[in-house]
Design an enzyme around this catalytic site. Structure first.
Site, PDB file in Angstrom:
ATOM      1  N   THR B   1       0.849  -1.196   0.000  1.00 57.30           N
ATOM      2  CA  THR B   1       0.000   0.000   0.000  1.00 57.30           C
ATOM      3  C   THR B   1       0.881   1.241   0.000  1.00 57.30           C
ATOM      4  OG1 THR B   1      -1.667  -1.212   1.248  1.00 57.30           O
ATOM      5  CG2 THR B   1      -1.869   1.193   1.230  1.00 57.30           C
ATOM      6  N   GLY B  52      -2.154  -1.308   6.489  1.00 49.12           N
ATOM      7  CA  GLY B  52      -2.138  -2.388   7.480  1.00 49.12           C
ATOM      8  C   GLY B  52      -3.222  -3.402   7.179  1.00 49.12           C
TER       9      GLY B  52
END
Lengths: 180, 133
Positions: B1, B52
């Site tokens: 990400t 996350g």
């Protein structure tokens, strides 16, 4: 007007010793490049949303980060990409989920924000919206492939198979694990 | 990400996040990144991009929660980000990190997963790149 910019390229369990000096140098250089791209926008008086897009596009183009080129594989061996962008003072937002042929998902998310009445489009609907937009570059799904991500998928699927075997062999059935 | 949060000369904040999700994810699984409020948020005083275990960021509305703490309680950005990323999410079993920026140019970069690839430029022009430290 004072400006500021912060970017990330993901968090995770990446032991320091697992990164070679050359790899670490590459990661740091790409982060610096992305930072510079966004900061250049801010320094010439550009809007924050342009800076955000500029930084993220550098990271999407890098095979080292999990976005755009270099995105991880899903369980079917393909790539499904997600992105979102939000402008604070207007609370305008745009997002796409599960796109498979859009080279820059953050750019498509911004197009959703600016050129549609919607906040979020997913899967085939997002792809169809992309068809209507100028300047949204399309690529085959395999364009996002990298050997590193392929190895990670193979390793994850090997571990998954081992875990399933362990359950069959008499686990307590209360295994805390994530299978996607 | 990957993600970015910026403060421009007009005092406006924007945030964005882009991701391939999790390795070996079930097809059709959507993480937190495109969910406004979970992995991405910006208002007129605070912006956040998370990275996350997405399901926990969705369930805690993590990005918006950080900014709500700044807005409603007057928490410092650092305190708000630390509370959500390093206490609430791990207490539920999740992990990860986030970057956050407020309208004064304060920056927070909490993470609890051993590393987070990140870089920043503060209003005074000081900048940095970090991975583990």
């Amino acid at each position: 007007g004072r400006t500021a910019l912060v970017i990330h390229g993901g968090a995770g369990f990446v032991p320091k010793e697992s990164l070679s000096a050359a790899d670490e140098k590459e990661y740091r250089a790409t982060l610096r490049l992305a930072l510079d791209a966004g900061n250049a926008v801010l320094q010439r008086g550009g809007p924050a949303i342009d800076a955000v897009e500029a930084s993220i596009r550098v990271l999407e183009e890098s095979p080292r980060f999990n976005a755009g080129k270099g995105a991880v594989f899903n369980a079917k061996g393909g790539h499904e990409l997600d992105a979102a962008i939000m402008e604070g003072h207007t609370l305008r937002a745009g997002a796409v989920a599960g796109v498979t042929t859009v080279r820059s998902p953050i750019k498509l998310a911004r197009a959703v924000m600016e050129h549609s009445p919607h906040v979020m489009l997913a899967g085939p609907g997002a792809e169809a919206f992309a068809d209507t937009q100028k300047d949204i570059e399309r690529v085959p799904n395999s364009w996002f492939d990298t050997p590193m991500r392929r190895r990670q998928l193979e390793e994850a699927q090997r571990k998954e198979a081992e875990q399933k075997a362990a359950v069959i062999e008499g686990d307590d059935g209360n295994v805390r694990r994530y299978l996607g | 990400t990957v993600g970015a949060v910026a403060l421009d000369k007009a005092g406006h904040i924007a945030a964005g996040t882009s991701t391939g999700g999790m390795t070996n994810k079930r097809w059709g699984r959507v993480g937190d990144s495109p969910i406004i409020g979970a992995g991405t948020w910006a208002d007129d005083r605070c912006g956040v991009s998370g990275t996350g275990w997405g399901e926990y960021y969705i369930r805690t509305n993590a990005a918006r929660d950080i900014c709500a703490r700044v807005e409603y309680r007057g928490d410092s950005l650092q305190a708000a980000a630390d509370e959500v990323i390093n206490r609430i999410i791990p207490a539920m079993g999740g992990d990860g990190g986030a970057i956050a920026l407020d309208r004064d140019g304060n920056i927070a970069m909490p993470f609890n997963s051993g590393s987070m690839f990140r870089a920043w430029i503060r209003p005074d022009g000081s900048s940095g790149v970090a991975i583990h430290e």
